[in-house]
Design an enzyme around this catalytic site. Structure first.
Site, mmCIF file in Angstrom:
data_model
loop_
_atom_site.group_PDB
_atom_site.id
_atom_site.type_symbol
_atom_site.label_atom_id
_atom_site.label_comp_id
_atom_site.label_asym_id
_atom_site.label_seq_id
_atom_site.Cartn_x
_atom_site.Cartn_y
_atom_site.Cartn_z
ATOM 1 N N ARG A 53 0.719 -0.936 -0.439
ATOM 2 C CA ARG A 53 0.106 -0.211 -0.187
ATOM 3 C C ARG A 53 1.370 1.243 0.050
ATOM 4 O O ARG A 53 2.188 1.035 0.021
ATOM 5 C CB ARG A 53 -0.612 -0.360 1.330
ATOM 6 C CG ARG A 53 -2.105 -0.860 1.322
ATOM 7 C CD ARG A 53 -2.689 -1.423 2.880
ATOM 8 N NE ARG A 53 -3.313 0.693 2.776
ATOM 9 C CZ ARG A 53 -3.996 0.179 4.302
ATOM 10 N NH1 ARG A 53 -4.061 -0.397 4.237
ATOM 11 N NH2 ARG A 53 -4.748 0.809 4.474
ATOM 12 N N HIS A 54 0.269 2.578 -0.300
ATOM 13 C CA HIS A 54 1.326 3.645 0.072
ATOM 14 C C HIS A 54 2.055 3.794 1.513
ATOM 15 O O HIS A 54 0.975 3.055 2.023
ATOM 16 C CB HIS A 54 0.193 4.833 -0.479
ATOM 17 C CG HIS A 54 -1.509 4.669 -0.348
ATOM 18 N ND1 HIS A 54 -1.248 5.741 0.853
ATOM 19 C CD2 HIS A 54 -2.811 4.218 -0.598
ATOM 20 C CE1 HIS A 54 -2.567 4.815 2.066
ATOM 21 N NE2 HIS A 54 -3.012 4.323 0.483
ATOM 22 N N ASN A 60 -6.083 8.809 5.994
ATOM 23 C CA ASN A 60 -5.510 7.263 6.874
ATOM 24 C C ASN A 60 -6.198 7.548 8.635
ATOM 25 O O ASN A 60 -5.945 7.332 9.079
ATOM 26 C CB ASN A 60 -4.556 6.745 6.272
ATOM 27 C CG ASN A 60 -4.611 5.949 5.567
ATOM 28 O OD1 ASN A 60 -3.299 5.404 4.496
ATOM 29 N ND2 ASN A 60 -5.344 4.873 5.002
ATOM 30 N N ARG A 104 -1.465 9.418 -3.367
ATOM 31 C CA ARG A 104 -0.905 9.185 -2.615
ATOM 32 C C ARG A 104 0.211 8.403 -2.859
ATOM 33 O O ARG A 104 1.330 7.622 -2.122
ATOM 34 C CB ARG A 104 -1.564 8.597 -1.438
ATOM 35 C CG ARG A 104 -2.827 7.223 -1.425
ATOM 36 C CD ARG A 104 -4.166 7.999 -0.291
ATOM 37 N NE ARG A 104 -4.987 6.375 -0.495
ATOM 38 C CZ ARG A 104 -6.270 7.075 -1.202
ATOM 39 N NH1 ARG A 104 -6.254 8.407 -2.060
ATOM 40 N NH2 ARG A 104 -7.153 6.410 -1.441
ATOM 41 N N GLU A 134 -8.008 2.644 -5.543
ATOM 42 C CA GLU A 134 -9.124 2.680 -4.451
ATOM 43 C C GLU A 134 -10.476 2.075 -4.360
ATOM 44 O O GLU A 134 -10.782 3.232 -6.082
ATOM 45 C CB GLU A 134 -8.232 3.389 -3.181
ATOM 46 C CG GLU A 134 -9.093 2.624 -2.631
ATOM 47 C CD GLU A 134 -8.653 1.134 -1.798
ATOM 48 O OE1 GLU A 134 -8.780 0.939 -2.810
ATOM 49 O OE2 GLU A 134 -8.508 0.880 -0.675
ATOM 50 N N HIS A 200 -3.557 0.058 -3.434
ATOM 51 C CA HIS A 200 -4.620 0.508 -2.219
ATOM 52 C C HIS A 200 -5.598 -1.136 -1.309
ATOM 53 O O HIS A 200 -5.143 -1.696 -2.042
ATOM 54 C CB HIS A 200 -5.567 1.777 -3.113
ATOM 55 C CG HIS A 200 -5.480 2.631 -3.640
ATOM 56 N ND1 HIS A 200 -4.938 4.088 -2.709
ATOM 57 C CD2 HIS A 200 -4.996 2.448 -4.577
ATOM 58 C CE1 HIS A 200 -4.944 4.773 -3.942
ATOM 59 N NE2 HIS A 200 -4.261 4.068 -4.604
HETATM 60 O O1 F6P Z 1 -9.453 3.042 4.770
HETATM 61 C C1 F6P Z 1 -8.483 2.897 4.144
HETATM 62 C C2 F6P Z 1 -9.041 2.233 2.332
HETATM 63 O O2 F6P Z 1 -8.179 2.414 1.585
HETATM 64 C C3 F6P Z 1 -10.263 3.460 2.401
HETATM 65 O O3 F6P Z 1 -10.023 4.331 0.504
HETATM 66 C C4 F6P Z 1 -11.088 1.897 1.453
HETATM 67 O O4 F6P Z 1 -12.419 2.742 1.351
HETATM 68 C C5 F6P Z 1 -10.846 0.763 2.161
HETATM 69 O O5 F6P Z 1 -9.816 1.498 2.915
HETATM 70 C C6 F6P Z 1 -11.668 0.518 2.263
HETATM 71 O O6 F6P Z 1 -10.638 -0.522 2.702
HETATM 72 P P1 F6P Z 1 -12.958 -1.989 2.630
HETATM 73 O O7 F6P Z 1 -13.626 -2.195 2.278
HETATM 74 O O8 F6P Z 1 -12.176 -2.365 4.255
HETATM 75 O O9 F6P Z 1 -13.960 -0.436 3.657
#
Ligand code: F6P
Length: 247
Positions: A53-54, A60, A104, A134, A200
């Site tokens: 990941r970044h 975050n 990022r 992402e 991501h």
């Molecule tokens: O929180 C970081 C992130 O990369 C968000 O931008 C994204 O929506 C999420 O994680 C994805 O994870 P999950 O599907 O568990 O919500």
């Protein structure tokens, strides 16, 4: 199956000499053609794929989803440590370096590119891929999970019941992402050099699950921590994944 054999009896795809020659016989219909296309694109390879990941982003830190924020100070520190790790791992080795086109990931990669002189840069083939963005969270853009729970309780509930299929209104589901990542998977299968892929959480869940052959239902829950390198080493019948925590 010998040459010309079985033509009137069955349908088959024959791969000869590890993919040098490819014969299809009576391949008709969507699924069979997709399988042929897939087999044409894979190869037995021995190169590693480094996923990460970044570095930690400003979003975050606040536990916000979506957006296109920059790296936090902590995230910048990771970018530096990651570039040292990559320089040790790939000294004078040609590599493909891929990232999404979000701030990022670009910033994480830039630290590595900037730490190389011209002599070393010629070994790094850097490309950005829009497909590596992402998951699009639609109307929940920029919210924290708590804000989603308060403002869209039904959406929150629906996602916790079926995270794989749940599609954010005006956004995406994990299944949507798996579709958009297909060309990336083909490229990863095809390439003959090590790949470093900076992306991501949700994207890496989909890609790594493919290489580990995990059941679809497990994909949205795979643990992909920040500041950790996930090193995939291919073998004939399985892939090995090592998690290396750098920070
Ligand atoms: O929180 C970081 C992130 O990369 C968000 O931008 C994204 O929506 C999420 O994680 C994805 O994870 P999950 O599907 O568990 O919500």
């Amino acid at each position: 199956i010998g040459e010309g054999e079985g033509e009137d009896k069955c349908s088959y795809i024959q791969i000869i000499n590890g993919g040098k020659k490819f014969i299809t016989c009576n391949i008709k219909g969507y699924l069979a053609s997709r399988i042929a296309f897939f087999l044409l694109n894979i190869r037995i390879s021995s190169h590693n794929i480094i996923f990460t990941r970044h570095g930690e982003s400003e979003y975050n830190v606040e536990d916000r989803i979506g957006g296109d924020s920059s790296l936090s100070n902590h995230g910048k520190q990771y970018a530096t440590i990651l570039s040292q790790y990559l320089s040790n791992e790939f000294d004078q080795t040609y590599i493909n370096l891929w990232s999404s086109d979000m701030k990022r990931t670009r910033e994480t990669v830039k630290t590595y590119l900037d730490s190389n002189d011209e002599n070393h840069l010629k070994y790094i083939n850097y490309t950005e891929h829009k497909e590596l963005s992402e998951i699009h969270v639609g109307i929940c853009e920029g919210m924290t999970y708590n804000e989603v729970k308060e403002q869209y309780p039904q959406e929150y509930q629906a996602r916790s019941i079926d995270k794989l299929r749940y599609r954010y209104p005006q956004g995406e589901s994990y299944l949507d992402m798996i579709k958009r990542l297909e060309p990336i998977i083909f490229e990863l299968e095809r390439t003959d050099k090590p790949v470093v892929l900076v992306a991501h959480r949700a994207v890496l869940r989909c890609l790594i699950s493919y290489f580990l052959d995990l059941p679809a239902e497990e994909i949205p829950y795979l643990d992909i921590p920040l500041h950790t390198v996930l090193k995939l080493t291919p073998a004939s019948y399985y892939n090995k994944l090592e998690k290396i925590k750098l920070m």
